[in-house]
Design an enzyme around this catalytic site. Structure first.
Site, PDB file in Angstrom:
ATOM      1  N   HIS A 104       0.838  -1.207   0.000  1.00  0.00           N
ATOM      2  CA  HIS A 104       0.000   0.000   0.000  1.00  0.00           C
ATOM      3  C   HIS A 104       0.865   1.246   0.000  1.00  0.00           C
ATOM      4  O   HIS A 104       1.941   1.269   0.594  1.00  0.00           O
ATOM      5  CB  HIS A 104      -1.004  -0.010   1.154  1.00  0.00           C
ATOM      6  CG  HIS A 104      -0.419   0.050   2.527  1.00  0.00           C
ATOM      7  ND1 HIS A 104      -0.169   1.238   3.174  1.00  0.00           N
ATOM      8  CD2 HIS A 104      -0.040  -0.934   3.378  1.00  0.00           C
ATOM      9  CE1 HIS A 104       0.327   0.989   4.383  1.00  0.00           C
ATOM     10  NE2 HIS A 104       0.428  -0.325   4.533  1.00  0.00           N
ATOM     11  N   ASP A 106      -0.443   4.382   0.778  1.00  0.00           N
ATOM     12  CA  ASP A 106      -0.897   5.428   1.697  1.00  0.00           C
ATOM     13  C   ASP A 106      -0.199   5.236   3.036  1.00  0.00           C
ATOM     14  O   ASP A 106       0.391   4.178   3.298  1.00  0.00           O
ATOM     15  CB  ASP A 106      -2.416   5.391   1.873  1.00  0.00           C
ATOM     16  CG  ASP A 106      -2.905   4.099   2.490  1.00  0.00           C
ATOM     17  OD1 ASP A 106      -2.356   3.022   2.147  1.00  0.00           O
ATOM     18  OD2 ASP A 106      -3.824   4.127   3.321  1.00  0.00           O
ATOM     19  N   ASP A 139       6.268   1.385   6.635  1.00  0.00           N
ATOM     20  CA  ASP A 139       4.856   1.004   6.484  1.00  0.00           C
ATOM     21  C   ASP A 139       4.168   1.908   5.485  1.00  0.00           C
ATOM     22  O   ASP A 139       3.605   2.910   5.845  1.00  0.00           O
ATOM     23  CB  ASP A 139       4.167   1.077   7.849  1.00  0.00           C
ATOM     24  CG  ASP A 139       2.689   0.713   7.788  1.00  0.00           C
ATOM     25  OD1 ASP A 139       2.279   0.046   6.836  1.00  0.00           O
ATOM     26  OD2 ASP A 139       1.958   1.108   8.717  1.00  0.00           O
ATOM     27  N   GLU A 173      -5.166   1.494   2.578  1.00  0.00           N
ATOM     28  CA  GLU A 173      -4.961   0.445   3.578  1.00  0.00           C
ATOM     29  C   GLU A 173      -5.124   0.969   4.996  1.00  0.00           C
ATOM     30  O   GLU A 173      -5.700   0.301   5.850  1.00  0.00           O
ATOM     31  CB  GLU A 173      -3.583  -0.192   3.399  1.00  0.00           C
ATOM     32  CG  GLU A 173      -3.431  -1.546   4.080  1.00  0.00           C
ATOM     33  CD  GLU A 173      -2.951  -1.453   5.526  1.00  0.00           C
ATOM     34  OE1 GLU A 173      -3.032  -2.474   6.226  1.00  0.00           O
ATOM     35  OE2 GLU A 173      -2.498  -0.375   5.974  1.00  0.00           O
ATOM     36  N   GLU A 174      -4.639   2.173   5.247  1.00  0.00           N
ATOM     37  CA  GLU A 174      -4.709   2.733   6.598  1.00  0.00           C
ATOM     38  C   GLU A 174      -6.112   3.235   6.925  1.00  0.00           C
ATOM     39  O   GLU A 174      -6.359   3.737   8.022  1.00  0.00           O
ATOM     40  CB  GLU A 174      -3.700   3.872   6.765  1.00  0.00           C
ATOM     41  CG  GLU A 174      -2.244   3.486   6.484  1.00  0.00           C
ATOM     42  CD  GLU A 174      -1.652   2.509   7.505  1.00  0.00           C
ATOM     43  OE1 GLU A 174      -2.384   2.066   8.419  1.00  0.00           O
ATOM     44  OE2 GLU A 174      -0.465   2.175   7.363  1.00  0.00           O
ATOM     45  N   ASP A 202       4.149  -6.377   4.493  1.00  0.00           N
ATOM     46  CA  ASP A 202       3.490  -5.271   5.218  1.00  0.00           C
ATOM     47  C   ASP A 202       3.396  -5.607   6.697  1.00  0.00           C
ATOM     48  O   ASP A 202       2.465  -5.196   7.379  1.00  0.00           O
ATOM     49  CB  ASP A 202       2.089  -5.022   4.621  1.00  0.00           C
ATOM     50  CG  ASP A 202       1.428  -3.782   5.198  1.00  0.00           C
ATOM     51  OD1 ASP A 202       2.156  -2.890   5.681  1.00  0.00           O
ATOM     52  OD2 ASP A 202       0.182  -3.710   5.173  1.00  0.00           O
ATOM     53  N   HIS A 452       3.057   2.968  13.258  1.00  0.00           N
ATOM     54  CA  HIS A 452       1.992   3.963  13.394  1.00  0.00           C
ATOM     55  C   HIS A 452       2.340   5.048  14.401  1.00  0.00           C
ATOM     56  O   HIS A 452       1.486   5.809  14.813  1.00  0.00           O
ATOM     57  CB  HIS A 452       0.678   3.280  13.792  1.00  0.00           C
ATOM     58  CG  HIS A 452       0.058   2.473  12.693  1.00  0.00           C
ATOM     59  ND1 HIS A 452      -1.256   2.090  12.700  1.00  0.00           N
ATOM     60  CD2 HIS A 452       0.579   1.993  11.531  1.00  0.00           C
ATOM     61  CE1 HIS A 452      -1.506   1.391  11.603  1.00  0.00           C
ATOM     62  NE2 HIS A 452      -0.416   1.307  10.889  1.00  0.00           N
TER      63      HIS A 452
END
Lengths: 480, 480
Positions: A104, A106, A139, A173-174, A202, A452
């Site tokens: 991903h 994003d 990520d 994805e997020e 991921d 994150h």
């Protein structure tokens, strides 16, 4: 290894291209493609365009930027367009196996004011530690760019890729992977028709020093219990002691779901858990982990188990039940003398093989209703499932895992740990079920990358050796 | 009644002045003196000025508007001035007894959009039902203006007031009575020096048809339990099953505080409750109340007791424990898979004679700590008192209550019920303790007036007969 492939030219080329690879990641990180921030949606789209341009330069064909329509509510802008899913192919040789690579483009939100030591959207190379800092570094822009780097190295060497590669890069994805599941369903017999295996990079190593391959994820069934009493919130001075309070009933029921040692008290749940075989049991001994690493991660000494093996089993292969909170009750600071009229308790169960999701629901519903009935309360209770997502476990000895293990050992000179994860990546199961193929989770970053969090990072060694591992995997899989 | 006083001229005058009395209340209601809305603070001050003007017109003397300084945080405007407390005297005859009358001139917020049928700050006379609608009509402008009406009637009759009257009207009752307790302490030996008894008209009949005199209030001790675990909120997928979750521990402890039938489970609390004497027991039989009235008030059929006597005892003379909520846990709609790191459970105990507040704290602390210790959790727990306010019970056969009972029966032709209330009016106890006098709660409005709700009202019969009762009380008390 007896069957070690001759990959030195590829690995040397990857080492040689390191400055270009860092530059490519720098360009990707510089685009703040935060999918949850509507105002940054143009940047997410810009990131998709950047990828399309790179794919073209590298010689991909059949490149498609699949539009997904407007984003469903809740959104501030009712015309907000979803970012596209980027599809592309490299090679189309019927004699070769086909690997689908998912990633991903994003990222999570990030602001310097959150506590970052460096601007989050400027990839910053700390040369003393050889670490790259930046939002998305690990990520998932690092791994996504990693796949492109592998192609570039092959192109520079004029090496033929040992497999056909299909890429599928999404930009939501997020934010719940909106539109992805439907696309996979639609393309299973179309764009993804000849895919033999799926590789997702991921997730992360369990710790900080030993590479892992991930073959399992827990599922999650999320429930809520609604207890309804009076017609409106009441004053506890006037009504306390003379009416049945919904909070009392809810807390009674919630207190009987799990004990302080983490044991699920709903009968029948543990009976569904697959027995621990000697073979599986032996796997945990070699895994590189410790209670100290858990304590560092939780920021406390509140581990329920002290032995590494017990911790891993309870994170990966046993279910857990967490009480998340209560909607409708007083939640502020200070003192409010309210009797809440309607309270909704939230809890979830992390599921593992061989828990049947629907049977689990029924066990939960029956137990909660029984416990409430025992209270003989005049209030009413309703228990329901909010959402579920099944667990996923693959065979770590299948062709894809074996190839990835060989590549990892080739690059890192150590056999990888075979790990599972406690959380869920629902799209893993979607790929497996829709494409009827295996899925391999092949992480690039370390357990402390802070995916994150503030100061997200990717060690240069993980980035460069990660590219070698991805490339090596394609060779071991292609020739396996 | 054998000792009935000749009050017909007074009562006839009150009937005659009804239009003027409604007009005075109309002017008071028209001033939106909402103490909790900083932007309306000038209106609260305007309301104090209205009262001062009325007191002057009626012949009060020694009128003082006591400034209380700036309002302590949290406030938007750090220079926000508290509204003054208005003091005044009517008569100063050493041969007469002195009655202190307390009331408040601030009101709860009210917006037409909240669901009012009429503009909340326009006193609206529904002539078919003979009801006055408007914010503050019953809480507490009706009773405050009622006292002024009694003086006007005496003035018109050129009757001498049978007692010396002292008024104390505050403007922050709906916002914690800031500054009042200190003022009472300061003035106990000063402005309030010769006070013989205190009368507060700021509560309501139990039901809708029978007048009451109120001689008891429960107290309230408010507690919180803080359970601390990990250093930050964690993901339940990754940490579920391997760390001790604070919510699990808190819910376990909270579930053992009270049962669904309303029984307090903390040992020793009930032992402190004053035994029910035959004399007290007999009081409940005659009280006008029913489970149907309770169900109507709660908007449900969730009463814990069906017999009127049991309901009243549990509202008035037994303690209750309510769970109010949890701070720090997930409280929103939907699903969030969080393990909250620190959760704070809130609960309170309504106290009654002869519960010793400090001993109660100790019983609660010991029990909570013991129940938590039984969990053998690695988390930490802290239990503490947030605030307390003692219960209050007076002697319903003392001079003031006897006078008020005679006046009530004289006006309404029925003996009043002697009631207690489940909630707290902390200032009652302050007056009693600081002035070392009795306090009488003499309500004007009915149980369905909706004091803090939309469409707050005061029946004209309660307003006018209430004025007669207040006036009659002064005569029976003065000559008693």
């Amino acid at each position: 290894m007896s069957d070690k492939l001759e990959l030195d030219p590829l690995f040397n080329k990857i080492d040689e291209l390191k400055p270009q690879f860092i530059e490519r990641l720098r360009q990707a990180v510089a685009i703040p493609s935060v999918s949850s921030d509507e105002s940054l949606r143009p940047k997410v789209v810009a990131m998709s365009e950047f990828l399309v341009k790179e794919l073209k330069k590298l010689g991909f064909h059949d490149i498609q930027s699949r539009e997904l329509g407007t984003q469903p509510p809740p959104v501030a802008d009712p015309n907000l367009q979803l970012p596209p899913i980027i599809l592309g192919r490299f090679g189309n040789d019927a004699k070769k196996k086909t690997v689908l690579v998912y990633g991903h483009y994003d990222v999570q939100p990030a602001l310097l004011e959150d506590g970052w030591n460096t601007p989050p959207f400027e990839l910053t190379h700390d040369k003393t530690k050889d670490i790259l800092y930046g939002r998305g570094s690990t990520d998932d822009k690092g791994p996504v760019i990693g796949w492109l780097n592998v192609i570039e190295a092959h192109n520079e060497l004029k090496w033929e890729l040992p497999v056909n590669l299909v890429v599928c890069f999404e930009g939501m994805e997020e934010s719940g992977s909106l539109g992805l599941e439907e696309l996979i369903g639609r393309e299973a017999k179309q764009y993804f028709n000849k895919v033999d295996t799926v590789c997702i990079s991921d997730n992360y190593w369990l710790g900080t020093s030993k590479p892992v391959l991930t073959y399992g994820l827990r599922g999650c069934n999320y429930y809520q219990i609604t207890v309804n009493g009076p017609g409106a919130d009441l004053h506890s001075g006037i009504f306390g002691g003379i009416i049945a309070e919904p909070m009392t009933d809810l807390v009674k029921v919630m207190s009987q779901l799990v004990d302080s040692a983490g044991n699920i008290l709903v009968p029948g749940v543990l009976d569904m858990v697959a027995p621990l075989t000697d073979k599986e049991n032996a796997l945990y001994t070699d895994i590189d982990f410790s209670v100290e690493e858990l304590n560092a991660a939780s920021g406390s000494n509140t581990a329920l188990h002290q032995k590494k093996e017990d911790i891993l089993k309870h994170r990966w292969r046993y279910p857990s039940l967490s009480l998340h909170g209560i909607e409708g009750a007083f939640y502020g600071a200070g003192a409010k003398t309210v009797i809440p009229a309607k309270v909704i308790g939230k809890f979830s169960i992390r599921t593992v093989p061989d828990i049947d999701s629907h049977k689990l629901d029924q066990l939960v519903f029956d137990y909660v209703n029984k416990k409430f009935a025992e209270l003989k309360s005049p209030n009413t209770l309703k228990v329901e499932l909010i959402h579920d997502g099944n667990y996923w476990v693959s065979n770590p000895f299948n062709e894809a895992f074996t190839a990835a293990a060989k590549a990892t050992e080739h690059v890192w000179n150590i056999k990888p740990d075979f790990t599972r994860e406690g959380g869920s990546i629902p799209i893993t199961l979607t790929f497996e079920q829709q494409l009827k193929t295996d899925v391999l989770l092949l992480p690039m970053g370390r357990g402390d990358d802070g995916a994150h969090s503030i100061n997200e990072k990717l060690d240069i060694s993980n980035y460069i050796n990660g590219c070698k591992t991805l490339g090596g995997y394609l060779h071991y899989y292609g020739r396996g």
